[in-house]
Write an enzyme that holds these catalytic residues in place. Structure first.
Site, PDB file in Angstrom:
ATOM      1  N   GLU A  18       0.996  -0.948   0.108  1.00 17.66           N
ATOM      2  CA  GLU A  18      -0.190  -0.153  -0.196  1.00 17.66           C
ATOM      3  C   GLU A  18       0.885   1.120  -0.113  1.00 17.66           C
ATOM      4  OE1 GLU A  18      -3.516   0.361   2.679  1.00 17.66           O
ATOM      5  OE2 GLU A  18      -3.075   2.429   2.791  1.00 17.66           O
ATOM      6  N   THR A  49      -3.431   4.687  -1.198  1.00 18.79           N
ATOM      7  CA  THR A  49      -4.467   4.822  -0.567  1.00 18.79           C
ATOM      8  C   THR A  49      -5.603   6.626  -0.984  1.00 18.79           C
ATOM      9  OG1 THR A  49      -3.656   6.900   0.894  1.00 18.79           O
ATOM     10  CG2 THR A  49      -3.782   3.856   1.310  1.00 18.79           C
ATOM     11  N   ASP A 110     -13.465   8.752   7.641  1.00 24.19           N
ATOM     12  CA  ASP A 110     -13.142   9.460   8.926  1.00 24.19           C
ATOM     13  C   ASP A 110     -13.422  10.631   8.499  1.00 24.19           C
ATOM     14  OD1 ASP A 110     -12.797   6.996  10.155  1.00 24.19           O
ATOM     15  OD2 ASP A 110     -11.149   7.015   9.927  1.00 24.19           O
ATOM     16  N   ALA A 125     -24.145   5.794   3.053  1.00 21.02           N
ATOM     17  CA  ALA A 125     -24.185   6.120   4.387  1.00 21.02           C
ATOM     18  C   ALA A 125     -22.950   5.093   5.595  1.00 21.02           C
ATOM     19  CB  ALA A 125     -25.221   4.875   5.104  1.00 21.02           C
ATOM     20  N   TYR A 147     -10.907  -5.378  11.152  1.00 23.45           N
ATOM     21  CA  TYR A 147     -10.536  -4.808  12.803  1.00 23.45           C
ATOM     22  C   TYR A 147     -10.479  -5.867  12.983  1.00 23.45           C
ATOM     23  CZ  TYR A 147     -11.378  -0.465   9.959  1.00 23.45           C
ATOM     24  OH  TYR A 147     -11.905   0.272   8.851  1.00 23.45           O
ATOM     25  N   HIS A 151     -13.181  -1.845  15.575  1.00 18.18           N
ATOM     26  CA  HIS A 151     -12.877  -0.460  15.114  1.00 18.18           C
ATOM     27  C   HIS A 151     -13.552  -0.205  16.326  1.00 18.18           C
ATOM     28  CE1 HIS A 151     -14.847   2.994  13.397  1.00 18.18           C
ATOM     29  NE2 HIS A 151     -13.732   3.024  11.987  1.00 18.18           N
ATOM     30  N   ASN A 163     -21.124  -6.357   9.995  1.00 12.15           N
ATOM     31  CA  ASN A 163     -20.971  -5.685   9.276  1.00 12.15           C
ATOM     32  C   ASN A 163     -20.232  -6.495   8.302  1.00 12.15           C
ATOM     33  OD1 ASN A 163     -20.432  -2.723   8.246  1.00 12.15           O
ATOM     34  ND2 ASN A 163     -18.861  -2.430   8.782  1.00 12.15           N
ATOM     35  N   LYS A 167     -20.389  -6.693   4.315  1.00  7.74           N
ATOM     36  CA  LYS A 167     -19.580  -5.625   3.097  1.00  7.74           C
ATOM     37  C   LYS A 167     -19.114  -7.099   1.950  1.00  7.74           C
ATOM     38  CE  LYS A 167     -16.312  -3.697   5.596  1.00  7.74           C
ATOM     39  NZ  LYS A 167     -15.593  -2.511   6.883  1.00  7.74           N
ATOM     40  N   GLN A 178      -6.962  -3.585   9.408  1.00  6.78           N
ATOM     41  CA  GLN A 178      -6.116  -2.704  10.619  1.00  6.78           C
ATOM     42  C   GLN A 178      -4.507  -2.661  10.672  1.00  6.78           C
ATOM     43  OE1 GLN A 178      -5.106   0.746  10.299  1.00  6.78           O
ATOM     44  NE2 GLN A 178      -7.357   1.780   9.910  1.00  6.78           N
TER      45      GLN A 178
END
Ligand code: FAD
Length: 299
Positions: A18, A49, A110, A125, A147, A151, A163, A167, A178
């Site tokens: 990354e 990113t 964020d 959303a 995460y 998270h 969640n 996805k 993360q």
């Protein structure tokens, strides 16, 4: 008898890297230098990113488009939902598809300044909605975030897993985590995900740390824990950057060895646009360049 050092690492791993979009010419030169150093390791993809609130929209696009045009490594463009309408985000995604980019890392993002997240009134959303929106545009290959240490906005670990499942059910094909510094936390998370019938690959995100205070700022924002042993390993090394690099490579390599022993074969590196640490760790894991450049004979 004990096995020889590093003999267990067969190099049967797959890696991805990354980068962040550069702001200045100097940073740009550093990015491409790092990219060209890591490219021979034949990464399965490299990702770029997307700055908070779309602040790097053009620079992310330019970087990703250049990788698509000049390299055989597939690029992945990060994209977030923050402070943009669906129309704006869809236009960015269409431009990627038209530029030949097939892989998107779909994120919520964020709110800049650390305020609680609020969705744009005409926006997506959350990341799950963004995945569905992208799939409606084109058959992108989509990665999402996961995460291991939960998270900060999640009500509980199970809600966070639910969640992640949303996805993936919406069309994502893999999750990238993360960063974390406890291999056990990752392996427990992977097992909890499997128990929750998540069968997509979950790729650990590896951050080779050579600057604890910089990492602490990043970790505070995303809920990752910096363990006391790591802080004490860097204690007293402020004026010794070369020693810090050695410690950084050792910590990250040891973490990857533990993950490897736990069955992990895919690794995603947060390079921070520097190649040396990621390259060294890949090398320690047994990875070698796909084709070494032919050395010209000199008489
Ligand atoms: P989501 O998956 O939408 O979830 C965020 C939180 O909200 C979770 O706790 C989730 O449980 C909760 N939640 C979501 N939907 C619901 C619901 N319906 N009901 C209840 N709770 C819900 N940020 C950037 O700005 N640019 C980047 O390029 C970038 N790249 C990243 C790459 C990786 C691999 C990772 C791991 C993170 C990256 N981030 C990036 C950071 C990311 O944007 C933040 O962590 C953000 O806070 C969450 O994004 P997400 O996609 O995980 O959100």
């Amino acid at each position: 008898a004990a096995s020889p050092l590093f003999a267990d690492l067969a190099g049967d791993i797959s890696v991805s890297f990354e980068f962040f979009p550069p702001k200045t010419e100097k940073m740009e030169a550093q990015l491409w230098d790092s990219f060209h150093t890591l490219e021979p390791l034949n990464p399965s993809f490299v990702s770029v990113t997307y700055g908070a609130g779309g602040s790097t929209r053009e620079r992310t696009h330019a970087t990703v488009a250049r990788i698509a045009a000049e390299s055989r490594v597939p690029p992945a463009a990060h994209l977030t939902c923050v402070e943009a309408s669906r129309e704006e985000i869809d236009a960015v995604a269409r431009a990627y598809w038209e530029a030949g980019v097939r892989h998107i890392v779909a994120l919520r993002g964020d709110v800049p300044g650390g305020e609680p997240y609020r969705a744009h009134p005409q926006g997506y959303a959350n990341a799950a909605e963004l995945v569905a929106g992208l799939k409606a545009i084109a058959p992108f290959d989509i990665s999402v975030a996961a995460y291991p240490e939960v998270h900060p906005d999640a009500e509980c670990p199970q809600a966070d897993l639910d969640n992640l499942k949303r996805k993936l059910d919406a069309g994502a094909t893999r999750a990238i985590t993360q960063f974390f510094f406890s291999p056990d936390a990752f392996l427990r998370f992977r097992d909890a995900a499997a128990a929750a019938r998540i069968d997509a690959p979950i790729i650990p995100g590896i951050l080779p740390v050579s600057n604890v205070s910089q990492t602490r700022r990043m970790a505070d924002m995303c809920g990752a824990a910096i363990p006391p042993w790591m802080v004490s390993l860097f204690d007293g090394l402020d004026g010794l950057p070369a020693a810090r690099q050695l410690i950084a490579a050792t910590i990250a390599a040891e973490m990857c060895r533990r993950l490897y022993a736990g069955g992990v074969r895919d690794f995603h590196f947060y390079t921070l646009n520097r190649a040396e640490l990621s390259y060294a760790i890949c090398h320690l894991l047994g990875l070698r360049p796909a084709a070494l450049p032919i050395k010209e004979e000199t008489a």
